[in-house]
Design an enzyme around this catalytic site. Structure first.
Site, PDB file in Angstrom:
ATOM      1  N   SER A  19       0.833  -1.174  -0.002  1.00 26.85           N
ATOM      2  CA  SER A  19      -0.147   0.062   0.003  1.00 26.85           C
ATOM      3  C   SER A  19       0.794   1.170  -0.211  1.00 26.85           C
ATOM      4  O   SER A  19       1.611   1.488  -1.150  1.00 26.85           O
ATOM      5  CB  SER A  19      -0.918  -0.109   1.156  1.00 26.85           C
ATOM      6  N   ASP A  61      -9.375  -4.760  -5.291  1.00 26.12           N
ATOM      7  CA  ASP A  61      -8.700  -3.436  -4.542  1.00 26.12           C
ATOM      8  C   ASP A  61      -9.014  -2.160  -5.066  1.00 26.12           C
ATOM      9  O   ASP A  61      -8.848  -2.237  -6.508  1.00 26.12           O
ATOM     10  CB  ASP A  61      -7.273  -3.744  -4.841  1.00 26.12           C
ATOM     11  N   HIS A 114      -8.230  -4.899  -0.917  1.00 29.57           N
ATOM     12  CA  HIS A 114      -6.863  -4.670  -0.433  1.00 29.57           C
ATOM     13  C   HIS A 114      -6.182  -5.060   0.776  1.00 29.57           C
ATOM     14  O   HIS A 114      -7.021  -5.437   1.759  1.00 29.57           O
ATOM     15  CB  HIS A 114      -7.154  -2.976  -0.298  1.00 29.57           C
TER      16      HIS A 114
END
Length: 366
Positions: free
Chosen positions: A224, A304, A336
């Site tokens: 991320s 995601d 995600h």
């Protein structure tokens, strides 16, 4: 929605059943400036929530009302007009430990006191003391404003990666917004990577790195926001170099880049930003061509919200002129950072296996 005659209770009639004591999202986002403090009582037998308002809520000053007005509402925090920032996620930390199942050991080290930078180092079970091990420099995610190298999720993840790949890992603890606005996280992570490189001559401050690290097999990885930081580190290595270190590969797990509704959150966290074209937010072709490694592995999750910008990064990297090999792994039906929430599920185990295989040069083109 109505007030009782005494003005003390606000009732909200809900269109669905309350589960446990959870409050629906729309209640959290209610724009009533007199909700200075709330006591919430939930009955599973009723479709009402009773909120006890403070007895003096009608006596609040105009300045109080102004200070409680929202200025910005982002994915991970909101900003009030008086400058207060309210984060939506807390960060829990656990101490280092020796894992009894895998034999992986961990300890914490201080890299810098000003600014405050530290790291958790993970050492796999040593079978051959003469064998040098690859090094993984890991950068945790969390939207640049929460999570930690010391959190249970990342401690477990990096322990698994170290055990599977038989590598040493240095998981950097960088400064978080708002205490340390961007670009602090980038600078802290770069300082951490330079600290790792300072052991290449075998006389650095950390014995585990001096004794066991193979500085010709160094990898940078992150998820991320940590994937975003990892990319910038690889660009710096390609631009400035990292004496004594060969950066072999870059591993990005569900990376964050510009092109989503979160762009303005990143711009707010980085007061010295260069706008939507800032190369830390939206990597430029020049930066992509200068990645200081020969291999890149990108993980995608089908559902995601960052899947699109991750795919954009992959396509731009291939046509940037960068001389290297990029691999992609996608997990269908997942969201995600699913591997942090469900670390023992089949696809999370697959992610750890492929991440580790990449470090050991075993991943073939998919």
């Amino acid at each position: 929605m109505c007030l009782c005659p005494g003005g003390q209770l606000l009732f909200l009639q809900l269109g669905h059943k309350i589960i446990g004591n959870r409050i629906p999202v729309f209640l959290v986002n209610l724009k009533c400036h007199f909700f200075v403090s709330l006591s919430v009582y939930v009955s599973q037998a009723s479709s009402f929530i009773a909120i006890a308002l403070p007895s003096n809520h009608y006596n609040s000053s105009p300045m109080d009302s102004f200070n409680n007005q929202l200025l910005h509402h982002f994915r991970f925090f909101r900003v009030y007009k008086d400058g207060r920032i309210e984060k939506f996620h807390s960060t829990h930390k656990i101490p280092p430990s020796d894992d009894q199942i895998t034999g992986v050991r961990s300890k914490d080290v201080v890299i810098s006191s000003e600014p405050a930078i530290s790291a958790r180092i993970f050492l796999p079970k040593i079978h051959d003391p003469t064998r040098k091990l690859p090094v993984l420099f890991y950068v945790h995610g969390g939207g640049f404003c929460f999570q930690s190298a010391f959190s249970p999720e990342f401690h477990k993840l990096v322990t698994s990666l170290v055990a599977k790949s038989n590598a040493i890992a240095v998981s950097v603890e960088y400064g978080l917004f708002p205490e340390r606005p961007l670009p602090g996280c980038y600078e802290d992570s770069w300082a951490g990577l330079q600290w790792v490189a300072s052991h290449a001559n075998r006389n650095g401050p950390e014995p585990w790195l001096n004794e066991y690290a193979d500085f010709n097999r160094v990898f940078i990885g992150g998820d991320s926001g940590g994937g975003n930081i990892s990319h910038t580190l690889a660009v710096r290595v390609g631009t400035l170099g990292l004496p004594g270190v060969k950066l072999v590969g870059l591993i990005l797990v569900h990376p964050f880049f510009g092109g989503t509704e979160d762009d303005h959150m990143w711009l707010y966290m980085c007061p010295t930003n260069g706008g939507l074209e800032d190369p830390r937010l939206k990597p430029s072709a020049e930066d992509l061509s200068r990645l200081g490694c020969e291999k890149v592995l990108i993980f995608f999750a089908q559902n995601d919200h960052l899947r699109g910008v991750g795919g954009w990064y992959y396509e731009e990297l291939k046509k940037s002129g960068w001389v290297g090999n990029v691999e992609v792994v996608e997990h269908e039906g997942e969201n995600h950072v699913f591997h942090l929430r469900k670390p023992d599920c089949e696809k999370a185990i697959d992610l750890v296996n492929k991440f580790s295989a990449f470090i050991n040069h075993l991943l073939q083109r998919l």
